[in-house]
Scaffold this active site. Structure first.
Site, PDB file in Angstrom:
ATOM      1  N   GLY A 190      37.168  30.287  46.402  1.00 29.54           N
ATOM      2  CA  GLY A 190      36.314  31.464  46.249  1.00 29.54           C
ATOM      3  C   GLY A 190      35.346  31.299  45.099  1.00 29.54           C
ATOM      4  O   GLY A 190      35.367  30.304  44.378  1.00 29.54           O
ATOM      5  N   ASN A 280      44.382  25.409  42.600  1.00 24.00           N
ATOM      6  CA  ASN A 280      45.579  24.633  42.911  1.00 24.00           C
ATOM      7  C   ASN A 280      45.500  23.952  44.269  1.00 24.00           C
ATOM      8  O   ASN A 280      45.795  22.761  44.399  1.00 24.00           O
ATOM      9  CB  ASN A 280      46.813  25.552  42.862  1.00 24.00           C
ATOM     10  CG  ASN A 280      47.254  25.877  41.456  1.00 24.00           C
ATOM     11  OD1 ASN A 280      47.555  24.999  40.669  1.00 24.00           O
ATOM     12  ND2 ASN A 280      47.276  27.162  41.126  1.00 24.00           N
ATOM     13  N   GLY A 281      45.125  24.709  45.298  1.00 23.77           N
ATOM     14  CA  GLY A 281      45.029  24.144  46.633  1.00 23.77           C
ATOM     15  C   GLY A 281      43.982  23.055  46.724  1.00 23.77           C
ATOM     16  O   GLY A 281      44.197  22.014  47.359  1.00 23.77           O
ATOM     17  N   ASP A 310      42.036  33.187  37.864  1.00 20.59           N
ATOM     18  CA  ASP A 310      43.403  33.645  37.618  1.00 20.59           C
ATOM     19  C   ASP A 310      44.046  32.919  36.441  1.00 20.59           C
ATOM     20  O   ASP A 310      45.105  33.336  35.963  1.00 20.59           O
ATOM     21  CB  ASP A 310      44.268  33.419  38.862  1.00 20.59           C
ATOM     22  CG  ASP A 310      43.919  34.363  40.001  1.00 20.59           C
ATOM     23  OD1 ASP A 310      43.105  35.274  39.778  1.00 20.59           O
ATOM     24  OD2 ASP A 310      44.445  34.178  41.113  1.00 20.59           O
ATOM     25  N   MET A 353      42.290  40.874  40.052  1.00 26.05           N
ATOM     26  CA  MET A 353      42.724  39.652  40.699  1.00 26.05           C
ATOM     27  C   MET A 353      43.904  39.027  39.961  1.00 26.05           C
ATOM     28  O   MET A 353      44.076  39.242  38.759  1.00 26.05           O
ATOM     29  CB  MET A 353      41.564  38.668  40.789  1.00 26.05           C
ATOM     30  CG  MET A 353      40.398  39.168  41.623  1.00 26.05           C
ATOM     31  SD  MET A 353      39.094  37.945  41.844  1.00 26.05           S
ATOM     32  CE  MET A 353      39.869  36.852  43.054  1.00 26.05           C
ATOM     33  N   GLY A 354      44.678  38.244  40.707  1.00 23.71           N
ATOM     34  CA  GLY A 354      45.878  37.614  40.158  1.00 23.71           C
ATOM     35  C   GLY A 354      46.951  37.548  41.218  1.00 23.71           C
ATOM     36  O   GLY A 354      47.831  38.408  41.267  1.00 23.71           O
ATOM     37  N   ARG A 355      46.879  36.534  42.094  1.00 22.58           N
ATOM     38  CA  ARG A 355      47.826  36.417  43.204  1.00 22.58           C
ATOM     39  C   ARG A 355      49.247  36.148  42.713  1.00 22.58           C
ATOM     40  O   ARG A 355      50.188  36.845  43.076  1.00 22.58           O
ATOM     41  CB  ARG A 355      47.405  35.285  44.147  1.00 22.58           C
ATOM     42  CG  ARG A 355      46.129  35.505  44.909  1.00 22.58           C
ATOM     43  CD  ARG A 355      45.886  34.348  45.868  1.00 22.58           C
ATOM     44  NE  ARG A 355      46.985  34.213  46.791  1.00 22.58           N
ATOM     45  CZ  ARG A 355      47.082  34.882  47.938  1.00 22.58           C
ATOM     46  NH1 ARG A 355      46.121  35.720  48.282  1.00 22.58           N
ATOM     47  NH2 ARG A 355      48.116  34.700  48.732  1.00 22.58           N
ATOM     48  N   MET A 462      32.975  42.131  42.181  1.00 23.20           N
ATOM     49  CA  MET A 462      32.063  42.253  41.046  1.00 23.20           C
ATOM     50  C   MET A 462      32.465  41.316  39.921  1.00 23.20           C
ATOM     51  O   MET A 462      31.616  40.739  39.245  1.00 23.20           O
ATOM     52  CB  MET A 462      32.058  43.700  40.543  1.00 23.20           C
ATOM     53  CG  MET A 462      31.517  44.708  41.552  1.00 23.20           C
ATOM     54  SD  MET A 462      31.690  46.407  40.967  1.00 23.20           S
ATOM     55  CE  MET A 462      30.634  46.358  39.529  1.00 23.20           C
TER      56      MET A 462
END
Length: 542
Positions: A190, A280-281, A310, A353-355, A462
């Site tokens: 992203g 990471n991915g 993140d 945000m922050g999975r 945003m």
């Protein structure tokens, strides 16, 4: 069963209490430790945020009674953090570097008819280069006990063990002929503040070495092989001002990657250096590309620049875009605060945000000083019951008249009936914890007969699409420069980063074990709790 080398940064602190208990239990006999790697906790597991490793006393691979255990550990550590190099598979010879701080000839604005500088070779500039034996310390705090706040210990006594990693920067010798180099830059995943800054600096540094052919790969990995997305040849004029705006000059996308197709394209297009910006991915994908290039014995240097707002890349102080994200996030928190305090019984709710990691929520809460409740993925919580979030909000409304809640998007997923779906990058599709909490707050206060005016703000897009702030712009500049220095030095399968305020190179394999997470025993999380004043919301206390 994994060896002790499989302990990573994310697990150190979670094993501290277990080590301490084991120490007490085995005080009068040799302590032996076995660490077996388990699957990283699933998104919906109630145990998420705790150790990804199981620790057992007695059955051991590490015998701390062995007087040489520390030396053995350091040797294995050095082996793990040794950087992959083109010399490992190819008979390549170094040449004197073309990089010089005093050489303006290769700068994009320099004209051929101008007088050239005389400092063209390493011997002319004795202190401009990093020695291959230079190292930086990965850890700098000596903990006296496993129960010290934030303790990261290897053995029960918290023995000080030096862990050295490679210092980043330009070398006196390089392994590519700049005039013949064809370099490619790709941005994956992203959007993130600073992408354009890194692209720009990679190009400028390549240009200073003398590279004339730099290509931009469009819309992520698929740009390597999609016939509808031809690579874009970059020019000095094209990248000159891209740092003045957010987004990515090259575009971004998730998934859609075939490792074989990518390496086939790299080989067909005769690319020598690949600079990959991602999280990471993306790092895992870059490592696969690196391994396939080695398998084919291709002279290709694959270098990553960690990109994730993140801040969840292992071992690194921070990743680019994080500071900007925190700065923008606190603006959203301030808006929620104003809304909440301008309404009768107002409650401002902000989802950030922050999975897997709650760094943005934690730091934005600290920066704003306006948050009453901060919820992150690493710390389980309950909404209901005497120690639940909702009852605490009722207390805040009765005593303060208003409240502000900040929640990371990956927090509380065990409370949701989230669909078992994956996105294009293979990440679990999260349930919307922000909307869930919003509905629960409204339902709770309605049932209590208490008026509550909930203002919900989700600033996700945003936050990630803005231009990098000054702090991130500096970080992006240095990371971009060091990525190019690493490639010319002949390294491949590496990533660049900052550890303890020093810029370093790390093997990709050492940063993709798992996401870096907030340590609930760390001083930073304790500072956040001190700032918010929130009680313990853990389910076991309800």
């Amino acid at each position: 069963m994994a060896s002790f080398s499989s302990i990573n940064n994310a697990s150190y602190t979670h094993i501290s209490s277990l080590l301490w208990k084991a120490t007490q239990a085995h005080h009068h006999r040799p302590f032996r430790l076995t660490i077996s790697k388990s699957k990283w906790p699933e998104r919906h597991s109630t145990k998420r945020g705790f150790s990804a490793f199981r620790i057992f006393a007695e059955k051991s691979e590490i015998d701390f009674s062995d007087p040489d255990w520390k030396t053995k550990y350091q040797k294995e550590f050095e082996s793990r953090f040794n950087l992959p190099h083109l010399k490992d598979i190819l008979d390549v010879q170094p040449r004197p570097t073309t990089f010089s701080l005093m050489n303006r000839k290769r700068a994009g604005w320099w004209k051929e008819n101008n007088e050239d500088d005389s400092a063209d070779t390493p011997s002319d500039r004795k202190n401009d280069y990093v020695n291959n034996d230079d190292r930086a310390l990965l850890k700098v705090i000596k903990y006296s006990s496993p129960i010290s706040a934030g303790a990261e210990c290897i053995d029960p006594d918290c023995t000080w063990v030096e862990q050295w990693i490679h210092r980043a920067g330009p070398r006196k010798e390089i392994y590519f002929e700049p005039k013949k180099v064809r370099a490619a830059i790709v941005t994956c995943g992203g959007l993130c503040p600073g992408l354009n800054d890194v692209i720009r600096q990679i190009f400028f540094t390549l240009e200073r070495y003398g590279v004339e052919k730099v290509f931009g790969v469009r819309y992520g990995f698929r740009g390597f092989f999609d016939p509808d997305l031809p690579m874009k040849k970059l020019t000095h004029e094209m990248v000159q001002d891209i740092n003045l705006e957010g987004g990515s000059l090259l575009g971004v996308s998730r998934g859609g990657a075939s490792m074989t197709d990518i390496v086939d394209a790299i080989e067909a297009k005769e690319i020598d250096m690949v600079f990959i910006l991602g999280g990471n991915g993306t790092h895992a994908g870059a490592n696969a590309i690196h391994n396939e290039c080695r398998k084919r014995r291709m002279k290709v240097s694959v270098v990553c620049v960690p990109k994730t707002i993140d801040n969840d890349i292992l071992l690194m102080d921070k990743t680019f875009g994080f500071d900007t994200a925190v700065e923008e996030a606190q603006r959203a928190i301030n808006s929620a605060y104003i809304e909440a305090h301008s309404a009768y019984h107002g409650i401002g709710l902000v989802k950030l945000m922050g999975r897997s990691s709650g760094f943005i929520a934690m730091h934005a809460s600290l920066a704003s000083g306006q948050v009453d409740v901060c919820l992150i993925p690493e710390v389980p919580f309950t909404l209901h019951g005497p120690n639940g979030v909702l009852q605490h909000l009722e207390h805040l409304i009765r005593t303060k008249g208003a409240a502000v809640v900040c929640v990371a998007e990956g927090a509380g997923q065990e409370l949701l009936a989230a669909p078992d779906l994956k996105d294009a990058s293979g990440n679990a599709v999260l349930g919307d914890i922000g909307v869930h909490i919003q509905h629960k707050i409204k339902h709770y206060f309605k049932g209590k007969g208490i008026h509550a005016d909930v203002k919900y703000i989700d600033p996700t897009y945003m936050v990630r699409s803005v231009r990098a702030n000054a702090s991130d712009a500096i970080l992006c500049t240095v990371l971009g420069q060091n990525a190019v220095h690493g490639a010319f030095a002949g390294f491949s399968g590496i990533t660049v980063g900052i550890c303890n305020a020093h810029y370093v190179y790390l093997p990709i394999t050492e940063v993709i074990h798992a996401p870096r997470m907030v340590n609930a025993n760390s001083r930073m999380w304790h500072r956040c709790l001190t700032s918010t004043g929130q009680p313990d919301f853990s389910p076991r206390n309800s």
